[in-house]
Design a protein around this motif. Sequence first.
Motif, mmCIF file in Angstrom:
data_model
loop_
_atom_site.group_PDB
_atom_site.id
_atom_site.type_symbol
_atom_site.label_atom_id
_atom_site.label_comp_id
_atom_site.label_asym_id
_atom_site.label_seq_id
_atom_site.Cartn_x
_atom_site.Cartn_y
_atom_site.Cartn_z
ATOM 1 N N MET A 122 31.402 131.833 -125.727
ATOM 2 C CA MET A 122 30.779 130.512 -125.663
ATOM 3 C C MET A 122 29.397 130.496 -126.318
ATOM 4 O O MET A 122 28.671 129.506 -126.208
ATOM 5 N N ARG A 130 24.055 122.800 -123.888
ATOM 6 C CA ARG A 130 24.867 122.352 -125.026
ATOM 7 C C ARG A 130 26.365 122.501 -124.791
ATOM 8 O O ARG A 130 27.171 122.050 -125.616
ATOM 9 N N LEU A 131 26.766 123.135 -123.702
ATOM 10 C CA LEU A 131 28.181 123.373 -123.462
ATOM 11 C C LEU A 131 28.949 122.070 -123.276
ATOM 12 O O LEU A 131 28.427 121.078 -122.761
ATOM 13 N N SER A 132 30.194 122.093 -123.675
ATOM 14 C CA SER A 132 31.070 120.971 -123.372
ATOM 15 C C SER A 132 31.368 120.966 -121.878
ATOM 16 O O SER A 132 31.197 121.977 -121.184
ATOM 17 N N SER A 133 31.806 119.828 -121.365
ATOM 18 C CA SER A 133 32.121 119.740 -119.935
ATOM 19 C C SER A 133 33.234 120.705 -119.565
ATOM 20 O O SER A 133 33.239 121.267 -118.457
ATOM 21 N N GLU A 134 34.157 120.947 -120.489
ATOM 22 C CA GLU A 134 35.254 121.872 -120.216
ATOM 23 C C GLU A 134 34.748 123.309 -120.092
ATOM 24 O O GLU A 134 35.108 124.040 -119.149
ATOM 25 N N ASP A 135 33.897 123.726 -121.026
ATOM 26 C CA ASP A 135 33.360 125.086 -120.967
ATOM 27 C C ASP A 135 32.426 125.259 -119.772
ATOM 28 O O ASP A 135 32.404 126.319 -119.137
ATOM 29 N N ARG A 136 31.651 124.216 -119.476
ATOM 30 C CA ARG A 136 30.747 124.317 -118.333
ATOM 31 C C ARG A 136 31.539 124.499 -117.039
ATOM 32 O O ARG A 136 31.132 125.225 -116.139
#
Length: 344
Positions: free
Chosen positions: A141, A158-164
Amino acid sequence: MPRPAKALYCAAALTLTLPMTGVSAEESLANLDAGGLIVEPADQLELKAEDIFLSTRQVRAAYRFLNKASQDLTLTVAFPLPEVTGETDLDLAIPNPASPNFLNVQARAAGKSVETNVEQHAFFTADGGKESEITDLLKGMNIPLLPAGTTTAEALKRLSSEDRAKLSTPGYIEQAGENWVPLWTLRSRIVRQQVLAAGKEIILQYSYTPSVGSAAGLYFDRANLTGESLTQYQKKYCVNEGFLRAADALTKRLTAAKPQPGETAQAPKTRQTYFGYAFIGGGRWSGPAGRFGLVIDKAFPDNLVSFCADGAKKVSSTRYELKRNNYAPDRNIDILILDKNVAP
C-alpha cells in the motif's frame, strides 16, 4: 491497545517522559535509546576495547575485536535501531523519520567508511493474540514502515476507503479525529558482513544521531520534584542533593527575573533533555571488554547533568569520563540534562 513483542537481541528501548507537574503533551517528546552492537559468530571473538561517547548531538561507539580462531571468520555485524510502536498521543523524538535509517547511523571498519543495509519488519500483536508480520501488506500500500512521523500519517490519509478498511478492521490503525494512527511495531537493524582474518584485530565504529527527549517547564526544584516523581528520577538518573540544590537556585533566579523597561513580561523558560544508551542485550562475545571507556558530554558548562555511572570523573567543563578494565556494563545508562541556556 496492542502490545509489542520483544525483539530478540535488540538492545534498543523506548523511554517515556516521567510524570511531571505542569507539562503538557505539546511540550514534551519521548526518546528512543539505541546501542548494543551484535556480532555473529561471537564466541570466537575477544573484545579488546570498547569506547562510547554520548552527547545530545552525536553518539559514537568503537569496538576493537580479536579473532581468536585459527581460521578466518565472516562476521555478521548488526546495529539494532530502537523498536518503535505507534500509539495515540505519543510524540517521539526521531532524527530522520523520512528515512529507514532514522537515526542516521554510519559505520566504519578499520578506519574506512563501509556500506550497510537496513533490514526492517513490521509486526502487530492484538490483545491476547499472536504476533503477525504485516511488512508486505504495508509495502503493497506504499505505507512507510515507521509508525511515526508525518510521512506515514500523510500516506494513511491518502488511502482508499477499501485499503483503509484492510488496516483498520484488524486494528493495525485507529482513527483519532481526522488522522489515522498506526499501531504496529517496527523492528529495524543496520547490518553488514565483515571478514576478519585469523589472529587479527579490527576496529568497528558506529555513529548516529541520538533520539533526545525533552520537556519544558520548571519542575526540577524540591517543590515539584517530590514523591514518586523524585523516586523515579533517583532510580533512573541518580539525581542527588547537589542537582536538586542547583535546580532550586535556577528556579528562584528565573522566577525572580523582571523584564527591563519597555520589555514584555515572559514566562521563565528552561528545559530538560534526556537520552540514553542501551548496553544490555547487545553483544554476546566471550568475556567483558579488556578496556572500557565512556565519555558523556553535557554540551554547555552551566548545564546540570545527572546519570548513574559509579566512578565517572569530571575531566573538563562539559565532559565526564569512566574508565574500567575487564568491564561489562550491567545496566543501560540514562542521562538527564537541565538545559539552562534556553532561559531568556
